[in-house]
Write a protein that holds these residues in place. Sequence first.
Motif, short mmCIF file in Angstrom:
data_model
loop_
_atom_site.label_atom_id
_atom_site.label_comp_id
_atom_site.label_asym_id
_atom_site.label_seq_id
_atom_site.Cartn_x
_atom_site.Cartn_y
_atom_site.Cartn_z
N SER A 115 0.56 3.80 -2.97
CA SER A 115 -0.04 5.60 -2.16
C SER A 115 1.56 6.22 -3.25
CB SER A 115 0.14 5.51 -1.27
OG SER A 115 -0.84 4.60 -0.79
N SER A 146 0.78 6.27 -6.80
CA SER A 146 -0.48 7.19 -7.23
C SER A 146 -0.54 8.75 -7.06
CB SER A 146 -1.88 6.30 -6.48
OG SER A 146 -1.88 5.16 -6.65
N ALA A 147 0.40 9.23 -5.52
CA ALA A 147 0.85 10.81 -5.73
C ALA A 147 1.29 11.34 -6.50
CB ALA A 147 1.15 11.58 -3.74
N LEU A 169 2.24 9.99 4.86
CA LEU A 169 2.23 8.70 4.89
C LEU A 169 2.27 8.32 6.87
CD1 LEU A 169 2.73 7.46 1.47
CD2 LEU A 169 0.23 8.06 2.40
N GLN A 188 -9.25 -1.88 -6.50
CA GLN A 188 -9.21 -1.03 -5.40
C GLN A 188 -11.48 -1.54 -4.25
OE1 GLN A 188 -7.46 3.17 -4.77
NE2 GLN A 188 -7.54 2.26 -2.64
N PHE A 215 -4.04 5.15 2.92
CA PHE A 215 -3.60 6.46 2.75
C PHE A 215 -3.59 7.11 1.56
CE2 PHE A 215 -0.02 3.18 3.07
CZ PHE A 215 0.11 3.29 4.93
N MET A 216 -4.37 7.07 0.46
CA MET A 216 -4.69 8.13 -0.61
C MET A 216 -5.86 9.23 0.59
SD MET A 216 -3.39 6.46 -2.72
CE MET A 216 -3.82 7.70 -3.53
N MET A 258 -4.43 1.00 1.66
CA MET A 258 -4.52 1.93 0.47
C MET A 258 -5.77 3.31 0.88
SD MET A 258 -2.88 1.69 -2.32
CE MET A 258 -3.16 2.72 -3.74
N ASN A 259 -6.86 2.47 1.28
CA ASN A 259 -7.71 3.99 1.37
C ASN A 259 -6.82 4.78 2.84
OD1 ASN A 259 -9.16 2.50 -0.49
ND2 ASN A 259 -10.29 1.17 1.12
N ARG A 295 -3.33 6.51 -10.69
CA ARG A 295 -4.29 5.77 -9.43
C ARG A 295 -5.85 5.43 -10.33
NH1 ARG A 295 -6.39 10.24 -4.86
NH2 ARG A 295 -7.38 9.14 -4.30
N ALA A 355 0.52 -0.83 -0.19
CA ALA A 355 -0.23 0.18 -0.22
C ALA A 355 0.81 1.05 -0.41
CB ALA A 355 -0.55 0.20 1.08
#
Length: 247
Positions: free
Chosen positions: A74, A77-78, A166, A91, A132-133, A129-130, A84, A70
């Motif tokens: 993450s 994705s950032a 994070l 997800q 962190f995002m 994951m959720n 993402r 994750a």
Amino acid sequence: MKKEHLITVLVLLAMWQIAAISVSNDILIPTVGQTFSYLFKMLATAKFYQALWASIFRIACGWLVSLAAALILSILSALYPRFRSYFEPLQILTRTIPNVSYIIIALIWLGSEGAVMLVSFLILFPIFMNGFMNRLDQEDREAHDVEAIYPETVKIRITKKILPVLMSEILLTGKTAASMGFKVGVMAEILGSVPVGIGRSINYCRMDLNTAGILAWTIVLIALAGLLDTLFGKINKKMKEEQGWKD
């Protein structure tokens, strides 16, 4: 323990004892004394600690792999918003598949030992994951505007902006994931009949109609969850004091 918490525990124990006396059947509802007597006997045996550490090891492995995966995804994705978008369907899929489906499929693929770790990963990964995002999405919009005017290198963005955000979330989400890991991990152990573990011990108690044993192991799991909650809370508080992290 807070005074209010202690009162609640005592009330629940009293209700439990009253129900046991009313039913007068230790298979259905054993008394508080019978349950704690079995618990203390367990604590004096080597098998108890073998089962405990075997379960902790399996669940910890799933927890660590979930955290690492994750964290990496993450960060990606950032850095790359399009990544993402590609990952979002996975997800959604991992959040909607029932836990029992994970367990059964994992047992077919890997057998009892590997299934516990895989199931722990599949259940805990979406939680990390959720978390962190959502944390990254809460970043101040002004920071994104500044980045657009003064671009920074990928290394600086990761080390100075993404990771500090994070790191504080790891402790908050990790606490939830650890508690969930024990619930799901022990369930997988019961269904998979692992050679050694808490799930195996609970399953033996079930076959012997030993309700006191099942409740004793349940108390152990509750105690573990409480210890983890306290540990993560203290670490989080200390880190925030030292680093100045925000909730």
